[in-house]
Design an enzyme around this catalytic site. Structure first.
Site, short mmCIF file in Angstrom:
data_model
loop_
_atom_site.label_atom_id
_atom_site.label_comp_id
_atom_site.label_asym_id
_atom_site.label_seq_id
_atom_site.Cartn_x
_atom_site.Cartn_y
_atom_site.Cartn_z
N GLY A 109 0.79 -1.22 0.00
CA GLY A 109 0.00 0.00 0.00
C GLY A 109 0.82 1.27 0.00
N TYR A 141 -14.52 -1.53 9.89
CA TYR A 141 -13.10 -1.19 9.98
C TYR A 141 -12.55 -1.59 11.34
CZ TYR A 141 -8.82 1.60 9.85
OH TYR A 141 -7.52 2.00 9.89
#
Length: 288
Positions: free
Chosen positions: A11, A153
């Site tokens: 990422g 999340y």
């Protein structure tokens, strides 16, 4: 002369991942900077050029098993070893609570933020065992303290915490040090920014939860995160320190605010303190 250590980071197209890739390269690591779409590597390469470092940019989609396998095998083949992995890739969500979300959205969040971390870690572990390496994961204060309207999340980050905490002693017995770096709110990145979320969209999407969601939005936009903000570089510096430490801690908050925030949960045996705190976030401190 020592052989440079090889560090793979997921990422890295923006935010913490980008800053960490450049910081690791500056610290002397041969850095494999991965991302789902290498066409988005422009900002990363510009930052590396400004820092005077070079990066090995590769494709890695944490939700694609073939991509994970291909990347880790190519790194082992091309570099001969792997000394560190930084699990950073992730997505954020901002749903008007469980009922108003969809199962597809909930599953997608877990797929990236939990199973993606596990997939990369699983593929890398044989190489890390061979090198006596490091496995570092970017967690979140939301992986320790639940946050209203961020259920999926938080669930993923809680799962990461539990998985890595369980793995850590086993990995250590086989020469691999495991750590979770825990930032709070990070500024200067698009992660967690939802420009189309406002009072109007909240009202439209939240159904019976609209008043509570609106109170939460007001808290977030007001003093909710006062003292919490960091830049990606601040977090990257902590990650690099963790990679270089002889005996890194398992859970490493990235600033004083994060440490104090975590203390409210980690010293809260029965959950009462966090429950009281969370009720203030939704404008309902009087609830039992």
């Amino acid at each position: 002369m020592t052989t440079p250590r090889i560090c793979l980071i997921t990422g890295t197209s923006s935010g913490i991942g980008l800053a960490t890739a450049v910081a690791a390269a500056r610290a002397g690591f041969t850095t494999v900077a991965t991302m789902r779409d290498p066409d988005r590597a422009g900002p990363l390469l510009d930052a590396a050029e400004r820092a005077g470092v070079s990066l090995d940019v590769r494709r890695l989609d944490v939700t694609d098993a073939d991509s994970v396998t291909a990347c880790t095998e190519a790194v082992a083949r091309d570099h001969g070893r792997l000394d560190a992995v930084v699990n950073n890739a992730g997505i954020s969500n901002f749903d008007p609570t469980l009922e108003m979300s969809t199962m597809a959205a909930l599953r997608a969040n877990l797929e990236v933020n939990f199973f993606g971390v596990i997939a990369v870690s699983r593929a890398a572990m044989p190489l890390l065992r061979a090198s006596g390496g490091r496995l570092v994961t970017i967690g979140s204060v939301h992986g320790v303290v639940g946050q209203p309207f961020n259920e999926a999340y938080c669930a993923a980050k809680f799962a990461v915490e539990g998985f890595m905490e369980s793995l850590a002693p086993v990995a250590a017995a086989h020469g691999v040090k495991v750590s979770v770096v825990v930032p709070g709110f990070v500024r200067g990145t698009s992660f967690g920014i939802f420009p189309d979320v406002n009072r109007k969209t909240v009202e439209a999407a939240s159904g019976p939860y609209a008043p509570t969601f609106a109170d939460y939005i007001a808290w977030v936009g007001g003093q909710g995160w006062e003292g919490a903000g960091q830049q990606p570089q601040d977090v990257a510096d902590v990650v690099v320190d963790t990679l270089r430490a002889d005996r890194p801690a398992f859970r490493i908050p990235t600033n004083r605010w994060a440490a104090e925030y975590l203390d409210q949960k980690l010293t809260d045996r029965d959950g009462g303190v966090v429950g009281t705190l969370a009720r203030t976030w939704i404008g309902r401190p009087e609830l039992p």
